[in-house]
Design a protein around this motif. Sequence first.
Motif, PDB file in Angstrom:
ATOM      1  N   CYS A  42      45.269  95.870 -52.377  1.00  0.00           N
ATOM      2  CA  CYS A  42      44.880  95.438 -53.720  1.00  0.00           C
ATOM      3  C   CYS A  42      44.249  96.606 -54.473  1.00  0.00           C
ATOM      4  O   CYS A  42      43.615  97.478 -53.879  1.00  0.00           O
ATOM      5  CB  CYS A  42      43.906  94.276 -53.633  1.00  0.00           C
ATOM      6  SG  CYS A  42      43.489  93.578 -55.258  1.00  0.00           S
ATOM      7  N   ASP A  44      41.727  96.434 -56.226  1.00  0.00           N
ATOM      8  CA  ASP A  44      40.280  96.190 -56.267  1.00  0.00           C
ATOM      9  C   ASP A  44      39.496  97.433 -55.821  1.00  0.00           C
ATOM     10  O   ASP A  44      39.774  97.995 -54.755  1.00  0.00           O
ATOM     11  CB  ASP A  44      39.957  94.996 -55.348  1.00  0.00           C
ATOM     12  CG  ASP A  44      38.544  94.476 -55.565  1.00  0.00           C
ATOM     13  OD1 ASP A  44      37.580  95.253 -55.408  1.00  0.00           O
ATOM     14  OD2 ASP A  44      38.409  93.281 -55.892  1.00  0.00           O
ATOM     15  N   ALA A  67      46.413  92.136 -56.235  1.00  0.00           N
ATOM     16  CA  ALA A  67      46.674  91.124 -55.202  1.00  0.00           C
ATOM     17  C   ALA A  67      47.737  91.522 -54.175  1.00  0.00           C
ATOM     18  O   ALA A  67      48.382  90.662 -53.576  1.00  0.00           O
ATOM     19  CB  ALA A  67      46.991  89.748 -55.804  1.00  0.00           C
ATOM     20  N   HIS A  98      42.368  90.844 -49.337  1.00  0.00           N
ATOM     21  CA  HIS A  98      40.911  90.785 -49.142  1.00  0.00           C
ATOM     22  C   HIS A  98      40.360  89.476 -49.697  1.00  0.00           C
ATOM     23  O   HIS A  98      40.867  88.966 -50.699  1.00  0.00           O
ATOM     24  CB  HIS A  98      40.222  91.983 -49.802  1.00  0.00           C
ATOM     25  CG  HIS A  98      40.321  92.002 -51.306  1.00  0.00           C
ATOM     26  ND1 HIS A  98      39.293  91.624 -52.128  1.00  0.00           N
ATOM     27  CD2 HIS A  98      41.344  92.328 -52.137  1.00  0.00           C
ATOM     28  CE1 HIS A  98      39.668  91.731 -53.387  1.00  0.00           C
ATOM     29  NE2 HIS A  98      40.914  92.150 -53.424  1.00  0.00           N
ATOM     30  N   CYS A 101      39.345  88.065 -53.745  1.00  0.00           N
ATOM     31  CA  CYS A 101      40.364  88.758 -54.546  1.00  0.00           C
ATOM     32  C   CYS A 101      40.515  88.062 -55.902  1.00  0.00           C
ATOM     33  O   CYS A 101      40.885  86.891 -55.967  1.00  0.00           O
ATOM     34  CB  CYS A 101      41.703  88.777 -53.805  1.00  0.00           C
ATOM     35  SG  CYS A 101      42.992  89.669 -54.711  1.00  0.00           S
ATOM     36  N   GLY A 102      40.218  88.821 -56.969  1.00  0.00           N
ATOM     37  CA  GLY A 102      40.282  88.260 -58.319  1.00  0.00           C
ATOM     38  C   GLY A 102      41.683  87.796 -58.697  1.00  0.00           C
ATOM     39  O   GLY A 102      41.848  86.802 -59.399  1.00  0.00           O
TER      40      GLY A 102
HETATM   41 CO    CO Z   1      42.216  91.792 -54.974  1.00  0.00          CO
END
Ligand code: CO
Length: 214
Positions: A42, A44, A67, A98, A101-102
């Motif tokens: 990801c 992130d 994602a 993870h 995860c947004g």
């Molecule tokens: Co994520």
Amino acid sequence: MTLYQQVFENNKKWVEGKLSNDKNYFQNLAAGQEPEFLYIGCSDSRVTAEEIMGLAPGQVFIHRNIANLVVNSDLNVMAVINYAVRYLKVKHIIVCGHYNCGGVKAAMIPRDMGILNPWLRNIRDVYRLHKDELNAITEESKRYNRLVELNVQEQCINIIKTAAVQQSYAQHKFPTVHGWVFDIAHGKLIDLNIDFGKALKDIQAIYNLTEKTE
Ligand code: CO
């Protein structure tokens, strides 16, 4: 000093540190790469591939997106997989999702999110494939964590669907595909222990691409 300026100071110190250990460090790094791993994770900022794996420059070929998706029509990820498998001859391909995860969280909210709609749809498709299991989980945070895991599993399957992976595996017995989750709140990497042999067999019953057309 701003954080932006600090970056270049950090870099200077990093170069000095590397050279004090090994004066040929950068000469060797420039000579070429032979990474054993392809890591798909990801975007992130909290999930830094080499750092959580304890590996150094030259050891991991990396692709990151929101994602950690492996989408058949995404030229970017498909080019990365093709190059890593056919030319770098990586031994392991890892999809690392993870918790927290947004992207996965956003996919769980039924709402128009503009340009994110077609991207998040891939995660919503994972939900649909596994809706019986997911809907049976009453606690929302647990359902969210499980969707993170199932998303990783489905992206591993998407990698196994590629001709590059199937042909390389038929010839060399590598790469194998692994699904991991990074548990941010504890810093731990969790191996989902995906059964690569079984997944490959299941996939090839429908998507066998080991033979080329003449
Ligand atoms: Co994520």
